[in-house]
Design a protein around this motif. Sequence first.
Motif, PDB file in Angstrom:
ATOM      1  N   ARG A  82      28.439  33.669  32.418  1.00 44.48           N
ATOM      2  CA  ARG A  82      29.298  33.763  31.262  1.00 44.48           C
ATOM      3  C   ARG A  82      30.118  35.028  31.830  1.00 44.48           C
ATOM      4  O   ARG A  82      31.417  35.219  31.657  1.00 44.48           O
ATOM      5  CB  ARG A  82      28.756  34.320  29.796  1.00 44.48           C
ATOM      6  N   ALA A  83      29.471  36.000  32.637  1.00 48.97           N
ATOM      7  CA  ALA A  83      30.235  37.309  32.999  1.00 48.97           C
ATOM      8  C   ALA A  83      31.094  36.632  34.203  1.00 48.97           C
ATOM      9  O   ALA A  83      32.246  37.346  34.390  1.00 48.97           O
ATOM     10  CB  ALA A  83      29.350  38.258  33.536  1.00 48.97           C
ATOM     11  N   ALA A  84      30.574  35.985  34.914  1.00 49.86           N
ATOM     12  CA  ALA A  84      31.690  35.563  35.996  1.00 49.86           C
ATOM     13  C   ALA A  84      32.744  34.589  35.581  1.00 49.86           C
ATOM     14  O   ALA A  84      34.058  34.689  36.031  1.00 49.86           O
ATOM     15  CB  ALA A  84      30.981  34.400  36.933  1.00 49.86           C
ATOM     16  N   LEU A  85      32.568  33.867  34.566  1.00 49.11           N
ATOM     17  CA  LEU A  85      33.846  33.083  33.642  1.00 49.11           C
ATOM     18  C   LEU A  85      34.723  34.047  33.187  1.00 49.11           C
ATOM     19  O   LEU A  85      36.076  33.977  33.354  1.00 49.11           O
ATOM     20  CB  LEU A  85      33.228  32.234  32.740  1.00 49.11           C
ATOM     21  N   VAL A  86      34.202  35.233  32.550  1.00 49.43           N
ATOM     22  CA  VAL A  86      35.112  36.085  31.980  1.00 49.43           C
ATOM     23  C   VAL A  86      36.163  36.971  32.986  1.00 49.43           C
ATOM     24  O   VAL A  86      37.132  36.995  33.092  1.00 49.43           O
ATOM     25  CB  VAL A  86      34.175  37.061  31.269  1.00 49.43           C
ATOM     26  N   PHE A 125      29.965  32.383  41.710  1.00 45.21           N
ATOM     27  CA  PHE A 125      31.360  31.931  42.040  1.00 45.21           C
ATOM     28  C   PHE A 125      31.646  30.824  42.993  1.00 45.21           C
ATOM     29  O   PHE A 125      32.606  30.145  42.751  1.00 45.21           O
ATOM     30  CB  PHE A 125      32.044  33.295  42.722  1.00 45.21           C
ATOM     31  N   ASP A 126      30.859  30.636  43.622  1.00 46.82           N
ATOM     32  CA  ASP A 126      30.743  29.287  44.499  1.00 46.82           C
ATOM     33  C   ASP A 126      30.731  28.083  43.484  1.00 46.82           C
ATOM     34  O   ASP A 126      31.502  27.106  43.765  1.00 46.82           O
ATOM     35  CB  ASP A 126      29.533  29.209  45.457  1.00 46.82           C
ATOM     36  N   ARG A 175      39.670  37.548  43.331  1.00 47.49           N
ATOM     37  CA  ARG A 175      39.781  38.475  42.464  1.00 47.49           C
ATOM     38  C   ARG A 175      38.606  39.079  41.564  1.00 47.49           C
ATOM     39  O   ARG A 175      38.090  40.252  41.547  1.00 47.49           O
ATOM     40  CB  ARG A 175      41.127  38.956  41.588  1.00 47.49           C
ATOM     41  N   ALA A 176      38.106  38.020  41.076  1.00 51.83           N
ATOM     42  CA  ALA A 176      36.849  38.074  40.359  1.00 51.83           C
ATOM     43  C   ALA A 176      35.629  38.468  40.986  1.00 51.83           C
ATOM     44  O   ALA A 176      34.606  39.477  40.715  1.00 51.83           O
ATOM     45  CB  ALA A 176      36.376  36.797  39.386  1.00 51.83           C
ATOM     46  N   ARG A 177      35.442  37.965  42.262  1.00 51.06           N
ATOM     47  CA  ARG A 177      34.307  38.168  43.154  1.00 51.06           C
ATOM     48  C   ARG A 177      34.273  39.803  43.788  1.00 51.06           C
ATOM     49  O   ARG A 177      33.473  40.428  43.713  1.00 51.06           O
ATOM     50  CB  ARG A 177      34.343  37.292  44.526  1.00 51.06           C
ATOM     51  N   ALA A 178      35.577  40.278  43.858  1.00 48.54           N
ATOM     52  CA  ALA A 178      35.790  41.437  44.330  1.00 48.54           C
ATOM     53  C   ALA A 178      35.366  42.305  43.143  1.00 48.54           C
ATOM     54  O   ALA A 178      34.997  43.856  43.416  1.00 48.54           O
ATOM     55  CB  ALA A 178      37.215  41.653  44.856  1.00 48.54           C
ATOM     56  N   ARG A 179      35.798  42.199  41.778  1.00 51.07           N
ATOM     57  CA  ARG A 179      35.810  42.914  40.865  1.00 51.07           C
ATOM     58  C   ARG A 179      34.154  43.010  40.392  1.00 51.07           C
ATOM     59  O   ARG A 179      33.609  44.086  40.083  1.00 51.07           O
ATOM     60  CB  ARG A 179      36.460  42.351  39.742  1.00 51.07           C
ATOM     61  N   ALA A 180      33.472  41.798  40.674  1.00 54.25           N
ATOM     62  CA  ALA A 180      32.008  42.054  40.144  1.00 54.25           C
ATOM     63  C   ALA A 180      31.206  41.346  41.196  1.00 54.25           C
ATOM     64  O   ALA A 180      30.519  40.349  40.887  1.00 54.25           O
ATOM     65  CB  ALA A 180      31.837  40.933  38.915  1.00 54.25           C
TER      66      ALA A 180
END
Length: 816
Positions: A378-382, A427-428, A414-419
């Motif tokens: 959920r957090a990664a999707l957000v 993320f993969d 950007r999501a990987r870098a943010r979280a």
Amino acid sequence: MQFGPGFGFADAARHAPYLARLGVSHVYCAPIFAARPGSTHGYDVIDPTRINPELGGEDGFRAMAADFRAAGLGLILDIVPNHMGVGTDNRYWQSVLREGPESPYAGWFDIDWNHPELPGKLLLPILGRCYGAALAAGDLAVKVDAEGPAVWAHETHRLPLRAEDVAALDDPAEVARLNADRGALDALIARQHWRVAKFDYDRGVINYRRFFTVSDLAGLRVELPEVFEATHRLILDLVAEGLVDGLRVDHVDGLYDPGDYCRRLRSAVSRPVRIWVEKILGADEPLPADWGTDGTTGYEFANLVDGLLVVPGALGALDDAYSGFVGRVPDVAGMVRAAKIEIMTGRMAGELDALLARIVDLARADPEARDIAPQILRAALVETVAALDVYRTYADAAGLSPADHARIDAALGRARARAPELGPEVFDFLAALLTLARPEGMPVLRRLQQLTGPVTAKGVEDTLLYRHARLIALNEVGCEPGRYAGTVAEFHAANAARARELPACLLTGSTHDTKRGEDARARIAAITQDPPAFARAASAWLGMLEDPARPIDRNEAWFFFQLLLGAWPMEWRPDRHPGVEELGAFRERVREAMLKSAREAAVNTRWVHGDPDYEAALAAFVDRALDAGPENRFLAAFRETEAALFPAGLGNALIQTALRLTAPGVPDIYRGAELWEQSLVDPDNRRPVDFSTREGMLDALDQGVGAPLLGGIEGGGPKLALIAALLAHRASAPDLYARGEYVPVAAADPRLLAFARRWNGTTLVTVARLPGTAVEPDLAALGLVGGWRDLVAPAISGDPSTAPFASAPVAVLVRP
């Protein structure tokens, strides 16, 4: 034209001669189909197979169309394929409530009948309190009407019963017993295909697609051929009859497959009519060419022009002024992310979790992903949705385009870098699904595409644009948050591309969705001519108005001062003092707009579970500012600043009008905006239009009377004269505007904008002296010598000998 109570088809038809004399070619109508009773806008269509009887019905529509045709006017219709207004008055929805998945219309609506919390039921979040309390209070009761017995909620929502339950309620005594026995009523309700709940229950659970977060607008499945045919039959018949010349598709991004829909619509129309889509384009995002449309409704053009009207070199001073007043320097990118996450995890958590459930199921079936916890997914999707820089992507049966693949990759990066703490595995896994490296990702991606648009619209348009108040002239539908100024080079590039690819694209300045009218934005942009002066004035004004016992947010005070400057009627010059009633009516409008703005911002109050004390303080602040009493020091001080900025705002308004009517594309004039358009956010921009005043002013113009007798600068006479002159020239040289070559004209001053349109021996040149221009334009230096006729100066001044730029900071020159 916006239809609604007090303005139907017959009212519109009466103005056909005026519109024709103004130079209008087509009347562009808000939805005409049967809408919820009393609808003020028509976008809550309840039956697309009928023309709205409240507006005049089919006979009234045909009579209006005939009157328009007689005046030489065509018709364009706004259609709403994405959703339908649902409730008591929608017979299709009532059938679904009564028969559940077996209803012949169950497939029309995008309903998940297998939702784990609502198996076999349709959620109805309509109660004013929790279900048990509503039941105990008598908010739910069985009533019998002409259609038989049904449960009514709050005596306004009709909830039909299953056929087997209706058969058992043919005895009035049985109905009375049910209403007296809450347990029996509860048991009856539990057997139905619907479940009623408190109005805010939909923040966590919802099992049908909505229009954004509006639960009484339910998504339609027009991707199904039978739904498309049923909901478009009347539309296509009107086109086939020759009554309609163009279609504007509302909220195309909400559809399952916008490209397929547009191609089917193009194929279904029997005549070569124009088709435009309401589509917000991101930075460097083109409208897909394979949709077969004529372009968008023009928000990108409005924002392009808004950016030209601010002084580029004033950015630093404006930032200093804003941060100095509010006490902080906002990180706009961070604000965008936060607002989108807030919407996803708050008002759209139901939609988010429904999508997440699909992803979790796929993860559980994958040995490499089954150990990724649902909360991590959920957090990664957000984070990924928050990082997407466009409203949506367009994966379809053919797969994902390279451009959309790149956008998804970038969002994931950007999501990987943010979280990074979420780990690379999650993320993969998402990347494999969302880029379709795994075929089972297609259903997930297609559902995600219908989520990201509403998240962006609610997070940016309806939240962030009310929070980030540096310069609200630039806070408009389709804007790039945080972007400050536009360049002449960008304007030329966009115009050249439009002329080449979408020459019939609409060009707009104001619509029913804009946050502020075009001339309000033009006046607010004038602040950039001297930001420190505005900051000093704002600080003084705050001192005059602030109540230490009930202070308001300084950011909202800064917002208010700009809003007031934009909306202050241009006819109220320093020598024209509004009467007590006039000022009182204006105060009501501003108060309502500020209340809506504060609720949308959701910082100090909100639409649901807001802060009435803060709202009262905000209303009192506005009331003190616009009090008609002689002790009101603020009003006199404000009017000094407003008068000082008036010329710049006026110039901006005339520039943007001339650019819209001469650039490649089709200019769209919002109803009433042929005079100054200083409306605030809806419903303010749907106020009745005083057409009689406009008709009288056009009469005077037709008789050769100059601007002073047209109501002068303050009354909008120059804008009316400019529009009439340019529309007349468009009518006299249609190919020049529709097919003419677009040629940028080089100028030594970077703030001097000039371009030429050329066709078959006729040349038109538009020259605008943008804010921040260092010198007076030298037409000779632009190669404009001899034989030119200026359409602007004579129109505004009434004096054909007036030299360019003597009356306005824009000239439109034609030869021969």
